[in-house]
Design a protein around this motif. Structure first.
Motif, PDB file in Angstrom:
ATOM      1  N   ASP A 357     149.187  67.942 -47.549  1.00  0.00           N
ATOM      2  CA  ASP A 357     148.931  67.665 -46.135  1.00  0.00           C
ATOM      3  C   ASP A 357     149.659  66.400 -45.724  1.00  0.00           C
ATOM      4  N   LEU A 358     150.371  66.469 -44.607  1.00  0.00           N
ATOM      5  CA  LEU A 358     151.214  65.363 -44.191  1.00  0.00           C
ATOM      6  C   LEU A 358     150.597  64.506 -43.095  1.00  0.00           C
ATOM      7  N   TYR A 359     149.330  64.658 -42.855  1.00  0.00           N
ATOM      8  CA  TYR A 359     148.676  63.798 -41.870  1.00  0.00           C
ATOM      9  C   TYR A 359     147.880  62.710 -42.559  1.00  0.00           C
ATOM     10  N   SER A 360     147.738  62.759 -43.876  1.00  0.00           N
ATOM     11  CA  SER A 360     146.908  61.782 -44.570  1.00  0.00           C
ATOM     12  C   SER A 360     147.780  60.778 -45.288  1.00  0.00           C
ATOM     13  N   GLY A 361     147.216  59.615 -45.585  1.00  0.00           N
ATOM     14  CA  GLY A 361     147.963  58.594 -46.294  1.00  0.00           C
ATOM     15  C   GLY A 361     148.577  57.601 -45.339  1.00  0.00           C
ATOM     16  N   ALA A 362     149.705  57.026 -45.752  1.00  0.00           N
ATOM     17  CA  ALA A 362     150.281  55.898 -45.039  1.00  0.00           C
ATOM     18  C   ALA A 362     151.333  56.299 -44.032  1.00  0.00           C
ATOM     19  N   SER A 363     151.600  57.572 -43.872  1.00  0.00           N
ATOM     20  CA  SER A 363     152.692  57.950 -42.994  1.00  0.00           C
ATOM     21  C   SER A 363     152.428  59.274 -42.290  1.00  0.00           C
ATOM     22  N   ASN A 364     153.314  59.666 -41.385  1.00  0.00           N
ATOM     23  CA  ASN A 364     153.009  60.787 -40.501  1.00  0.00           C
ATOM     24  C   ASN A 364     154.271  61.354 -39.876  1.00  0.00           C
ATOM     25  N   ILE A 365     154.534  62.630 -40.073  1.00  0.00           N
ATOM     26  CA  ILE A 365     155.721  63.273 -39.491  1.00  0.00           C
ATOM     27  C   ILE A 365     155.379  64.078 -38.243  1.00  0.00           C
ATOM     28  N   HIS A 366     154.110  64.138 -37.910  1.00  0.00           N
ATOM     29  CA  HIS A 366     153.629  64.787 -36.692  1.00  0.00           C
ATOM     30  C   HIS A 366     154.082  66.243 -36.636  1.00  0.00           C
ATOM     31  N   GLU A 367     154.326  66.772 -35.433  1.00  0.00           N
ATOM     32  CA  GLU A 367     154.552  68.211 -35.295  1.00  0.00           C
ATOM     33  C   GLU A 367     155.916  68.690 -35.765  1.00  0.00           C
ATOM     34  N   TRP A 368     156.691  67.834 -36.411  1.00  0.00           N
ATOM     35  CA  TRP A 368     157.980  68.273 -36.948  1.00  0.00           C
ATOM     36  C   TRP A 368     157.810  69.028 -38.269  1.00  0.00           C
ATOM     37  N   ASP A 369     156.602  69.120 -38.779  1.00  0.00           N
ATOM     38  CA  ASP A 369     156.385  69.769 -40.075  1.00  0.00           C
ATOM     39  C   ASP A 369     155.053  70.511 -40.044  1.00  0.00           C
ATOM     40  N   LEU A 370     155.064  71.753 -40.504  1.00  0.00           N
ATOM     41  CA  LEU A 370     153.846  72.566 -40.535  1.00  0.00           C
ATOM     42  C   LEU A 370     152.734  71.896 -41.326  1.00  0.00           C
ATOM     43  N   MET A 371     153.080  71.064 -42.305  1.00  0.00           N
ATOM     44  CA  MET A 371     152.051  70.474 -43.141  1.00  0.00           C
ATOM     45  C   MET A 371     151.357  69.304 -42.454  1.00  0.00           C
ATOM     46  N   TYR A 372     151.817  68.913 -41.276  1.00  0.00           N
ATOM     47  CA  TYR A 372     151.030  67.997 -40.450  1.00  0.00           C
ATOM     48  C   TYR A 372     150.042  68.805 -39.616  1.00  0.00           C
ATOM     49  N   SER A 373     150.534  69.797 -38.937  1.00  0.00           N
ATOM     50  CA  SER A 373     149.679  70.650 -38.113  1.00  0.00           C
ATOM     51  C   SER A 373     149.900  72.089 -38.551  1.00  0.00           C
ATOM     52  N   GLN A 374     149.308  73.017 -37.850  1.00  0.00           N
ATOM     53  CA  GLN A 374     149.419  74.427 -38.238  1.00  0.00           C
ATOM     54  C   GLN A 374     149.848  75.270 -37.056  1.00  0.00           C
ATOM     55  N   MET A 375     150.782  74.720 -36.284  1.00  0.00           N
ATOM     56  CA  MET A 375     151.240  75.433 -35.102  1.00  0.00           C
ATOM     57  C   MET A 375     152.168  76.591 -35.451  1.00  0.00           C
ATOM     58  N   GLY A 376     152.627  76.638 -36.688  1.00  0.00           N
ATOM     59  CA  GLY A 376     153.513  77.710 -37.113  1.00  0.00           C
ATOM     60  C   GLY A 376     154.959  77.282 -37.235  1.00  0.00           C
TER      61      GLY A 376
END
Length: 754
Positions: A357-376
């Motif tokens: 999951d790319l929303y946890s921890g010290a950094s964040n790629i936001h909606e550029w990666d499915l592993m931040y969100s699940q928009m597809g």
């Protein structure tokens, strides 16, 4: 709390971003799920008052709050009260939450809570595991992803409850298309994201017999039994408790695992025996999904989409393979039209490949990666590279000039990496994303996306001076990239321009050298260690006196060592450059005093630069991509230590016997002294007419005794006219073929094809 960060997104409009982390391995002890915000939640005070509030958080820490974001906790009497801070620790206040939501008192929001306390609460979660620790375990050994160039079979089991079934407005064909269709489907998402290098076929159970409605295993308990009762634990985190049939209290997995066991047992007889459930041959089912009816109960991991495992399971199996990794999906989210419906399936499914999951921890790629969100949307190219190995190598920009990119979704080569001359650990990834199509229509915009990666702990950062007002349209735009500590990275991106289906830009890399001559700070660091002198104080005279040098191996996803400047070490006699991902060794050409050169396990194809190094007495080259050793033939016989021959006849395969059932049980690998210390073997089974059936990979086969025995698993044996191909490779990525044999047990034929 607002943390100052940097972001570079070249795009039509801006989006607020913070930082994120990505990992390349599966953490099987960790629940993995997408974050949730402001989800309505109803709680009841001990006096019967009903409170309408909200839940926000993720799998590591979630909390209750009111409509203004003020945190709600429970005191020792079980009352829901507002939280307060004492000595930077969140504790219950005396202010009870009222149904009206009106309270004149001091309150705190999540932004008021110290970062150190939030970190402590997350780490206190039973689902938490330190990502950097996992990465440290995974980076040391180079390894091919077990699912690369394979097709996984996803067993999908629909579960309903005694009083609750699936919405009949969505027929069985809806779910078949959602999982296996050509458009907005899980199958198509993996085919697109992997550039066709990984397949996922889903098999829905219970099987449907002419019924248009989806079939399901119906459990004997009502849905309410699995919804549980919310409470706030001592850390302020929202949890759920459940009641067993005997009245005892249990946690979510104590309730979920028996449910999943009953569901699996109800359908396992329907799964064909010849369906490959274990592509990586670890004894566990690769991919299994449980689908629940109704709406999501956020933070309840029975009714909230997630990926987890049945740790300790030894008995629950389908066709002899254990149930271990699994996904949970919930009907409500699969029907949601706000985003690509396959998005949540792909997000949880990609966890099985090791995506974090790319929303946890010290950094964040936001909606550029499915592993931040699940928009597809598609993953970032770095996530594809690290977690799926769908991109073999990210091309490196080394020169200051103009470049262009096509969409990263179209080809695995449509991305770049730039190393900072001022850091050994940090680099920048550039990719072109377009807001269009089935999947990437849900990214923030169209443009050049630039993000910083820490190659050691795998942080990914998309940074921005001001995420609210800053945007970069396609015009002459200059961006000075920065390192994680905020200092200048020595890289400038300018002249960004969108032309048709490509984006162009200029790169200016600082000419600053380390220890006078070296672009790669890691080379300078090795020199500094050798002479015990600070890099900044190294002189020309120091360089001329160095006779030995050892450069540390790099990790699998690190950048190659750049040898630019190494020719300045004119007195160098011994150098070790093993597992440095080298492909260009032209800078070694002038080191005529070398007597010892170790180049094992790199990416070298051409050794013409070694032709005139006639002082060499020790030369090791195995584990590279060399097909022509003739450049060193002039002094080959003078080498007192070498690990290669000038001919490709160092290894052959033999079968000591074929048993009475006409099956292969054992093969022997016989070799000379001129082979690698380890070898990588594949055994592939094909039908009589050449159709692929099954592959196994055997890593790190020890060749130290020069006569190695390998046992062939039963499922690769052939009694039906099929045949086996045994291939032996020199490298971890199953390249550089050493020997190959086609074996036909039924006719006792063995053909050496290489």
């Amino acid at each position: 709390m607002k943390v100052k960060i940097y972001k570079y997104i070249i795009r039509l409009f801006t989006v607020s971003l913070v930082s994120i982390m990505v990992l390349n391995i599966i953490s099987l002890e960790v629940v993995k799920a997408a974050p949730f915000f402001d989800v309505r939640q109803t709680i009841t005070q001990p006096n019967g008052d009903v409170i309408e509030c909200y839940t926000s958080g993720d799998e590591f820490f979630s909390y209750l709050h009111d409509s203004d974001g003020n945190i709600i906790v429970q005191n020792t009497q079980g009352q829901y009260v507002y939280a307060k801070l004492e000595n930077n620790i969140m504790v219950p206040s005396d202010n009870v939450v009222l149904p009206s939501g009106i309270a004149i008192c001091d309150k705190i929001k999540i932004t008021d809570v110290p970062e150190s306390y939030i970190k402590m609460m997350r780490e206190a979660s039973p689902f938490y595991k330190q990502p950097e620790a996992e990465l440290a375990l995974s980076n040391d050994e180079y390894k091919l992803h077990p699912f690369l160039n394979e097709t996984l079979n996803n067993i999908v089991i629909f579960i309903s409850f005694s009083d609750f079934d699936f919405d009949k407005a969505y027929p069985a064909s809806f779910y078949e298309n959602l999982f296996n269709g050509d458009g907005n489907s899980l199958k198509n998402w993996f085919a697109t994201a992997s550039y066709g290098k990984t397949g996922v076929n889903s098999w829905i159970y219970p099987q449907i017999d002419g019924n248009t409605c989806i079939a399901s295993y119906k459990d004997y308990k009502p849905r309410s039994a699995y919804e549980g009762t919310p409470y706030v634990d001592n850390n302020g985190s929202l949890q759920y408790r459940f009641i067993n049939d005997d009245g005892s209290v249990t946690n979510w997995n104590g309730m979920a695992f028996p449910l999943f066991e009953r569901a699996v047992n109800s359908i396992k007889s329907q799964v064909p025996l010849d369906l490959d459930l274990d592509v990586d041959n670890d004894g566990c089912i690769d991919y299994i999904t449980f689908v629940m009816p109704g709406s999501i109960v956020y933070g309840n991991w029975i009714l909230h989409p997630n990926q987890f495992c049945m740790a300790g399971n030894k008995t629950l199996k389908i066709n002899g393979k254990k149930v271990y990794n699994y996904n949970v999906q919930v009907e409500e989210q699969l029907h949601d039209t706000k985003y690509v419906r396959a998005g949540v399936l792909a997000h949880e499914g990609f966890h099985i490949f090791g995506a974090y999951d790319l929303y946890s921890g010290a950094s964040n790629i936001h909606e550029w990666d499915l592993m931040y969100s699940q928009m597809g949307q598609m993953p970032s190219t770095y996530t594809k590279y690290r977690c799926g190995q769908w991109i073999e190598n990210i091309p490196e920009i080394k020169e200051s000039k103009s470049y262009f990119l096509k969409e990263s979704i179209l080809d695995p080569n449509n991305c770049y990496m730039i190393r900072s001359p001022l850091s050994s650990d940090e680099a920048f990834i550039l990719e072109f994303r377009k807001k269009e199509g089935i999947f990437d229509n849900y990214i923030p915009g169209t443009g050049l996306v630039i993000y910083r990666v820490n190659l050691k702990n795998n942080h990914i950062l998309i940074d921005d001076d001001d995420p609210v007002t800053c945007f970069y349209p396609y015009r002459d735009t200059s961006v000075n990239l920065r390192l994680g500590d905020g200092t200048y990275a020595g890289i400038e991106i300018s002249n960004i321009s969108l032309v048709g289906d490509t984006i162009s830009f200029s790169v200016n890399i600082s000419n600053q050298k380390n220890a006078l001559y070296f672009k790669d700070i890691r080379v300078a660091q090795a020199i500094s260690k050798e002479i015990n002198k600070d890099i900044k104080n190294i002189t020309e005279e120091d360089l001329t006196k160095i006779s030995e040098l050892y450069i540390n191996p790099v990790d699998q996803f690190d950048l190659p060592i750049d040898l630019d400047g190494i020719d300045k070490l004119v007195s160098l006699q011994k150098i070790t450059l093993e597992r440095c991902k080298l492909n260009d060794i032209s800078n070694l050409k002038g080191l005529k005093n070398l007597s010892e050169l170790r180049l094992v396990d790199n990416n070298i194809e051409n050794i013409e630069s070694l032709r005139d190094l006639k002082s060499l007495k020790i030369l090791t080259l195995r584990g590279n991509l060399i097909n022509d050793y003739s450049p060193v033939s002039g002094y080959y016989n003078n080498l007192v230590e070498k690990d290669f021959s000038l001919l490709n006849n160092d290894l052959y395969i033999s079968i000591p016997n074929i048993n009475t059932n006409k099956t292969i049980e054992t093969i022997f690998i016989n070799c000379t002294d001129f082979v690698p210390k380890k070898m990588y073997v594949t055994a592939e089974r094909y039908t009589e007419d050449g159709k692929f059936i099954k592959r196994i990979r055997i890593d790190n086969v020890d060749l130290s005794n020069k006569n190695t025995q390998i046992n062939i698993p039963e499922f690769i044996n052939c009694q039906d006219g099929s045949y086996v191909v045994i291939s032996c490779y020199e490298r971890w990525d199953y390249k550089q073929l050493l020997a190959r044999n086609v074996i036909k047990p039924v006719t006792f034929d063995m053909e050496n094809t290489y």
